[in-house]
Design a protein around this motif. Sequence first.
Motif, PDB file in Angstrom:
ATOM      1  N   PHE A 304      41.193  40.891  41.888  1.00  0.00           N
ATOM      2  CA  PHE A 304      42.237  41.025  42.910  1.00  0.00           C
ATOM      3  C   PHE A 304      42.311  39.831  43.861  1.00  0.00           C
ATOM      4  O   PHE A 304      43.222  39.756  44.679  1.00  0.00           O
ATOM      5  CB  PHE A 304      42.011  42.294  43.736  1.00  0.00           C
ATOM      6  CG  PHE A 304      42.086  43.554  42.938  1.00  0.00           C
ATOM      7  CD1 PHE A 304      43.320  44.110  42.596  1.00  0.00           C
ATOM      8  CD2 PHE A 304      40.932  44.215  42.529  1.00  0.00           C
ATOM      9  CE1 PHE A 304      43.391  45.274  41.859  1.00  0.00           C
ATOM     10  CE2 PHE A 304      40.995  45.382  41.787  1.00  0.00           C
ATOM     11  CZ  PHE A 304      42.243  45.916  41.445  1.00  0.00           C
ATOM     12  N   GLY A 305      41.338  38.936  43.789  1.00  0.00           N
ATOM     13  CA  GLY A 305      41.355  37.768  44.652  1.00  0.00           C
ATOM     14  C   GLY A 305      40.943  38.041  46.075  1.00  0.00           C
ATOM     15  O   GLY A 305      41.232  37.243  46.974  1.00  0.00           O
ATOM     16  N   LYS A 306      40.274  39.162  46.312  1.00  0.00           N
ATOM     17  CA  LYS A 306      39.815  39.487  47.669  1.00  0.00           C
ATOM     18  C   LYS A 306      38.542  40.308  47.577  1.00  0.00           C
ATOM     19  O   LYS A 306      38.247  40.907  46.530  1.00  0.00           O
ATOM     20  CB  LYS A 306      40.886  40.238  48.452  1.00  0.00           C
ATOM     21  CG  LYS A 306      41.440  41.482  47.762  1.00  0.00           C
ATOM     22  CD  LYS A 306      42.582  42.077  48.544  1.00  0.00           C
ATOM     23  CE  LYS A 306      43.138  43.323  47.870  1.00  0.00           C
ATOM     24  NZ  LYS A 306      44.265  43.900  48.628  1.00  0.00           N
ATOM     25  N   GLU A 307      37.802  40.335  48.666  1.00  0.00           N
ATOM     26  CA  GLU A 307      36.508  41.003  48.667  1.00  0.00           C
ATOM     27  C   GLU A 307      36.629  42.513  48.439  1.00  0.00           C
ATOM     28  O   GLU A 307      35.819  43.129  47.764  1.00  0.00           O
ATOM     29  CB  GLU A 307      35.781  40.754  49.997  1.00  0.00           C
ATOM     30  CG  GLU A 307      35.297  39.318  50.176  1.00  0.00           C
ATOM     31  CD  GLU A 307      34.274  38.923  49.135  1.00  0.00           C
ATOM     32  OE1 GLU A 307      33.418  39.757  48.774  1.00  0.00           O
ATOM     33  OE2 GLU A 307      34.339  37.770  48.657  1.00  0.00           O
ATOM     34  N   LYS A 308      37.659  43.108  49.010  1.00  0.00           N
ATOM     35  CA  LYS A 308      37.837  44.557  48.922  1.00  0.00           C
ATOM     36  C   LYS A 308      39.193  44.887  48.292  1.00  0.00           C
ATOM     37  O   LYS A 308      40.228  44.469  48.804  1.00  0.00           O
ATOM     38  CB  LYS A 308      37.742  45.208  50.295  1.00  0.00           C
ATOM     39  CG  LYS A 308      36.388  45.013  50.997  1.00  0.00           C
ATOM     40  CD  LYS A 308      35.292  45.796  50.287  1.00  0.00           C
ATOM     41  CE  LYS A 308      33.975  45.672  51.026  1.00  0.00           C
ATOM     42  NZ  LYS A 308      32.882  46.412  50.332  1.00  0.00           N
TER      43      LYS A 308
END
Length: 311
Positions: A304-308
């Motif tokens: 998703f390209g993000k930490e969360k």
Amino acid sequence: MKQRLEEIDFLRCVLILLMITFHIVYIGDTYAFAKQFVYTFHMPAFLLVSGYLCNTDKKMATFMKSMMWIFIPYLVMETAYVVMASLLPIREHIDNITPMLLLDKIFLHPLGPYWYLHTWILCSMVYYFAMRLRAIKPMLRFLVAVAGCLLLGFCGLVSLPNAMYFMAGAMISLLGMKFLAVFHPAWWAVLPVLSIALFMPSQLDRATIGGMAIVFFMISFILYIYRFTSSRMRRPLLFVGRNTLLLLLFSPIFTAVSKLYQPLFLSFDPTGISFCIVTVTIATLGSLLIGHVSDLLRLSPFFFGKEKAVN
């Protein structure tokens, strides 16, 4: 950047739950009129919201990165869907999968429910790059974007009505109009919807004038319902609304698996209502669980390209 509206999250929650409901084959077949009615407005409303929220003020690198992190999960899930369609006896069954067919489904003509992401990416990019034409006035830039989306439609890359719903949302934003001012929450909005659905069933199509009216008034009516939700009820609904991407990506897994336990529920409830409630619940919680596990295993930055992944 627009301030996040709880009403829009609630709207997206209702729309995604309707999408899951009528992706259950038994429900769609048994309640064909209800499916036709819901299909008239639920994804057009999603695209309209996407157009409204599309931020063309981002730097190009930031915008392209955001598109990439929509494309990557789309690529993975669309590929998986096409492969499964070649293995399972579903309505969209593929007899002979080839590399060229796979590329066609990914880049040109998506198979299954992931067409929305394909349309979202293409329309967003056309709109963004048109609005970067600083040498011409904003409304002329918008007309260039509309022309670009029309071209996508004529080339068969997107559904023309779907592209125009996206651009309608973008126009509302460009004109500086508030979402709740355009789609004013009102109980009476259901009256024209019922009139069209009951007395003009031929208008149950997103591309007709009646279909456009249904999209407009159903958004207003759903936003009106929001006023009557308690704070305790709102928390999970808004949570779902903030995580519609997860449900869009992963719910098809659970609706497909639901065929395994469908006979059990139909044996005592041929209406399919209990089967539907259980399946929608499992699909919702299961999709969110996949996102949560992805966060725990630290896979979200790669997918998703993000930490969360869970918002």
